[in-house]
Design a protein around this motif. Sequence first.
Motif, mmCIF file in Angstrom:
data_model
loop_
_atom_site.group_PDB
_atom_site.id
_atom_site.type_symbol
_atom_site.label_atom_id
_atom_site.label_comp_id
_atom_site.label_asym_id
_atom_site.label_seq_id
_atom_site.Cartn_x
_atom_site.Cartn_y
_atom_site.Cartn_z
ATOM 1 N N ARG A 1 0.993 -1.235 0.040
ATOM 2 C CA ARG A 1 -0.062 0.046 -0.009
ATOM 3 C C ARG A 1 0.988 1.307 -0.061
ATOM 4 N N LEU A 2 0.800 2.048 -1.121
ATOM 5 C CA LEU A 2 1.721 3.275 -1.155
ATOM 6 C C LEU A 2 0.920 4.319 -0.553
ATOM 7 N N ILE A 3 1.483 4.786 0.528
ATOM 8 C CA ILE A 3 1.141 6.171 1.348
ATOM 9 C C ILE A 3 1.752 7.315 0.433
ATOM 10 N N SER A 4 1.139 8.261 0.065
ATOM 11 C CA SER A 4 1.447 9.461 -0.621
ATOM 12 C C SER A 4 0.786 10.707 -0.433
ATOM 13 N N ILE A 5 1.206 11.722 -1.149
ATOM 14 C CA ILE A 5 0.473 13.147 -0.837
ATOM 15 C C ILE A 5 0.802 13.699 -2.375
ATOM 16 N N GLN A 6 -0.189 14.427 -2.744
ATOM 17 C CA GLN A 6 -0.118 15.347 -4.038
ATOM 18 C C GLN A 6 0.738 16.466 -3.702
ATOM 19 N N SER A 7 1.524 16.894 -4.770
ATOM 20 C CA SER A 7 2.459 17.998 -4.825
ATOM 21 C C SER A 7 1.718 19.392 -4.344
ATOM 22 N N ASP A 8 0.364 19.476 -4.798
ATOM 23 C CA ASP A 8 -0.245 20.631 -4.265
ATOM 24 C C ASP A 8 -0.915 20.868 -2.975
#
Length: 630
Positions: free
Chosen positions: A238-245
């Motif tokens: 499960r990839l935990i990520s965030i958007q650049s904006d």
Amino acid sequence: MDVELLEIRQHIAGNPPFDALSDDLLDEVATAVEVGYFRAGTMICEDGQATKDLYYIRSGAVEVYRRNGELFNRFGEGDIFGYFDLLRNQQVRFPVKAIEDTLVYFIPGELFRRLCDADELFADFVEVGRPRLETTVDHQHHDNTMMTTRVRKLISRLPVMIEADSSIQAAAVKMSEQNVSSVMVLRAEEEASSRTFVLGDGKQWRALGILTDQDLRDRVVATGLDASTAVAEIVTPRLISIQSDESVHEAMLCMLRNNIHHLPVLHRRRPVGVLHLSDIIRYETNSSLYLVNNIFNQTGLKGLARLEADVRRSFVSLVEDGASSQMVGSALSTIGRSFTRRLIELAEDELGPPPVPYCFMVMGSMARNEQAIVTDQDNALVLDDSFDPEQHDAYFLTLAQRISDGLDACGYTYCKGDIMATNPRWRQPLRVWKQYFTDWIDDPNPERLLHSSIFFDLDHAYGEEDFVEQLQDLVADRASQSPRFLASMARNALNRTPPLGFFRTFVMEKDGKQNNSINLKRRGTAPLVDLIRVHALACGSRAQNSFDRLDDIAKTQLLVGRSSERIRYAMEFISMVRIRHQVIDIEEEREPDNNIEPENVSDTERHNLKDAFQVLSNAQKFLKFRYPLS
């Protein structure tokens, strides 16, 4: 400047929108004012009358009416009126009557317009007709760059990437060569999809996860895994990520909630960087992230209990760095969940694995992500339907006792109402919880309404998250279809009222303990939470946080005009006053509480509190109208 003018200047300077003016402009206002006196019952401004001045109330109280005679608002000392008329056709559109003997300062219209041109905050206050409460809250948020700065600003280089079928050794070599502590793991895809992106080679790629130096230590070296094993074998799926904006604030919360030090940053689906814990620490000195990491590193209750002082320091740091109430509430709730999870992990290590699946459920402010530094514990156990009390309850009672005692030792006091998993009533299988909730909604009585107010703010803290999601779905679906339950909850939400007298003066607590003070939780944030919950239940919202619920409510026709915005501003302002006074208590080595004494509140804060309490009062009156009893 003589003594009389100095007194005028000092009084005006203590109230918005004059409190932000330069010294020169304040001097100009003080020397230009004229004074008028109106006896109680006298009309100050008549409908259609020509007007040329801005009115400032030095003492007394007035009522402002609409043209049809309806009461629009009441104003008292330090308030202004007449600016709507000056900005339009210089004719009175809102008649004003003195309801007490009232002393008024007249500020010439020509000077008023010069103030609008010279000072942006003054203009913001009057030109768009924005209430001073909203202007104050927005100004506070504007000062908090953590809420507005985008994550992409913290990215200094593109991420190092490696294919999923590469060996662990190859990944380690690449990390060493590039001097990084993580690599993004990619897999080539045959066709484009909602999860793929294109690199310079023209191929479709999908981000599977991230491999960190800690993974190499814990999953490879510590287990003796062969270095030729494919990277895909050890990467968390499960990839935990965030958007650049997204904001830096959101990145911090994501790291807190998931207890991670590396956060991939994506532009849509394409990786553009990896944010490390240290990047945020360098940007915004804040100990919350370090504190959560420290919680999970503790090996026993004594170590966890010693961190209570760190929680207070983190709280003070957040507030002094300009965090909003949402940021403070989210951070403290995440810290509270981290204590809970670590206590459960330690208990399971000693007791052994649970005999049946379960979920440790939290309610109240922790579930809403609105926790403050003064809090108790509200929790329960939702057990798998295969639970057999005779075989299994001894384990779960011991587990619940360990957690409850541990939380108390860490500063989360026992619930006085016994809403804890140690109570057998709140340690039940999922099917029983579903029946509880169904009965409370279908056949409400005072006890069931009280339980609904507590348990219908619920969230997962550890274990089977699906158990809580099923309960959240049941509440959202069933409550919205039960007018009788909503009407009963609406009446229940009126039990706690704001501390305003008829003339918008504060009504003090007289309970023998906190005389001449105002309890901002009991008389402010709690009734706001209650009325927001009613509207959220009515529109089927699955959100738990009060501000998120207001977002859902705003999408419906439940509230008229800008009511949801006004409630949001009132909630934020009262919460921040409460939080800031708790910081003062801590810094002055007093035990923090929810009470304030009006004499210790600035003039500006006092006026904004009155406005916020008036918003609460109006919102409570609307509840009776919106949810009538059949």
